[in-house]
Design an enzyme around this catalytic site. Structure first.
Site, PDB file in Angstrom:
ATOM      1  CE  LYS A 208      -2.972   2.445   2.506  1.00 16.84           C
ATOM      2  NZ  LYS A 208      -3.980   2.968   4.367  1.00 16.84           N
ATOM      3  CD  GLU A 253      -6.077   8.255  10.536  1.00 17.93           C
ATOM      4  OE1 GLU A 253      -4.722   7.223  11.255  1.00 17.93           O
ATOM      5  OE2 GLU A 253      -6.343   8.806   9.650  1.00 17.93           O
TER       6      GLU A 253
END
Length: 447
Positions: A208, A253
């Site tokens: 990723k 976040e």
């Protein structure tokens, strides 16, 4: 280490900190400095800083460690009288760190002169001043004179009791309008970068990588920054709304939070847009939870966070399954981590350990950082870096600087958004996701 550190060594100065309860400070945002706002809040509670007693600037690979070392020394020597004892009281510094080791952006910890805070229905004011110890030699005394604003400890104690006045809330102004255009990476180049990233992932180079893009505009009304921040706070109340040294945003976040030996974090990865109606919205949330692509991306981010936090904890628990986090413009897959510290690490120690997470860099981390630096085509600056605050005990709250923009001294505004790229990512879909993620900051500037 830093210019500030050298000046403090020469002057043998210390911080004098006085925190006292007050009846009420709501609302906080209208009391912030319009040109240089310092702010950290969620759901209307948090801290606002005014003035600047001290600034610690660092850069390079050791930027967090260097700042932590200076902060530990300053905190250990500070004269602190905290009569409230809540997170955010006593000695605090607001901070923002560059994402990359090679970034040209400076990382900062800023100690304000005045802190206004609200939490759990209680309000307080903290005053912070710099006191100078008596010089041991004439030469030392000459060096001490170079430190602007320093006086005797009695002077500092008096200053800490009443330096800046608590400002009255300013009238709300209209949101300044900024017209954004693509920055160094136009949409078609971003799609090409995504396609190249997928090719490398399919070739086994990495699992990723997070690729970002930027929008650039021009701000002509600095006084309107309070209105911009106010709109972020109203539209996204469940996010961390922040303003530190020209970096403003609303991040969903939590990178890491440390409070009296407990540690927590919130990992986000996997995104979809909200539906047009209630039924459509539910369908999109369910589809996100069932998406193999999004769950795989999310699992990589959670594994990365656990791997970095676990060595510092005696216990670390994670949500058994990812849950959907609802924001006004999109859904995220989220996992909460919570545990007990096992090695006495401070918030800055953990920031250093976990940054950058797989959610904003990729997996494996070292390979992903190299790939994103090659493919993105611009310096992220403080985007996706740690932003938050730390106190004199080493506790603090830090988010990842997302849904944000950096306002430079010349009025240039750079907004950022990125997406996690995995093997089945579609370039056009990833471009559309960045547009969704740009929405909060673009709309906060009247777009």
């Amino acid at each position: 280490m830093t210019n500030t550190d050298a000046a403090l060594e020469r002057s043998r100065s210390r911080l004098v900190v006085r925190t006292e309860p007050v009846d009420e400070l709501a609302p906080l945002i209208p009391r912030a400095d319009p040109r240089h706002p310092l702010l950290w809040m969620r759901r209307g509670e948090g801290i606002v800083g005014l003035g600047e007693t001290l600034r610690i600037e660092t850069s390079g690979v050791d930027r967090v460690a260097d700042a932590a070392a200076v902060w530990t020394e300053l905190s250990a020597d500070a004269d602190i009288d905290d009569r409230v004892g809540l997170p955010g009281t006593g000695l605090v510094a607001f901070g923002a760190f560059a994402f990359a080791d090679e970034s040209a952006s400076t990382s900062v910890l800023i100690v304000p002169e005045l802190v206004l805070g609200r939490r759990d229905g209680r309000a307080w004011v903290t005053r912070i001043a710099l006191a100078e110890r008596p010089a041991e030699t004439d030469a030392d005394a000459d060096d001490d004179a170079d430190l602007a604003g320093a006086g005797t400890e009695d002077d500092a104690d008096a200053a800490a009791s009443g330096s800046l006045e608590i400002p009255e809330p300013a009238p709300r102004r209209r949101v300044p309008r900024v017209t954004f255009e693509p920055g160094a990476v136009p949409p078609e180049r971003y799609e090409a970068a995504v396609a190249e990233a997928v090719r490398r992932i399919d070739g086994g180079e990495l699992a990723k990588v997070v690729l970002a893009r930027e929008l650039v505009g021009e701000l002509h009304e600095e006084d309107g920054l309070r209105a911009t921040i106010h709109r972020l706070a109203e539209d996204y109340p469940d996010t961390w709304v922040f303003a530190v040294d020209g970096l403003i945003g609303a991040s969903p976040e939590t990178l890491v939070r440390v409070d009296h030996g407990t540690v927590s974090a919130r990992v986000l990865a996997g995104t979809t847009s909200r539906g047009a109606g209630e039924a459509s919205d539910r369908e999109r949330a369910v589809a996100l939870t069932e998406s193999a692509k999004d769950r795989a991306e999310h699992a990589l981010a959670v594994a990365s966070a656990v791997k970095r936090l676990e060595p510092h904890t005696a216990r670390l628990d994670a949500s058994p399954e990812p849950f959907t986090l609802q924001l006004p413009n999109l859904w995220h897959l989220a996992t909460d981590l919570k545990g007990t510290l096992g090695d006495g690490s401070s918030a800055l120690d953990l920031v250093r350990a976990v940054h950058p997470t797989a959610a904003v860099a990729g997996t494996p981390r070292r390979v992903a950082l190299s790939v994103l630096a090659e493919l993105e085509g611009f310096d992220r600056g403080r985007y996706a870096g740690p932003v938050g605050w730390v106190d004199g005990d080493g506790d603090g709250e830090w988010a990842i600087a997302l849904r944000c923009a950096q306002i430079d001294v010349d009025g240039t505004v750079r907004a950022y958004a990125g997406c996690g790229i995995v093997h089945d990512s579609v370039p056009a879909d990833e471009l559309a996701e960045t547009d969704m993620k740009f929405r909060p900051i673009v709309e906060a500037f009247g777009g």
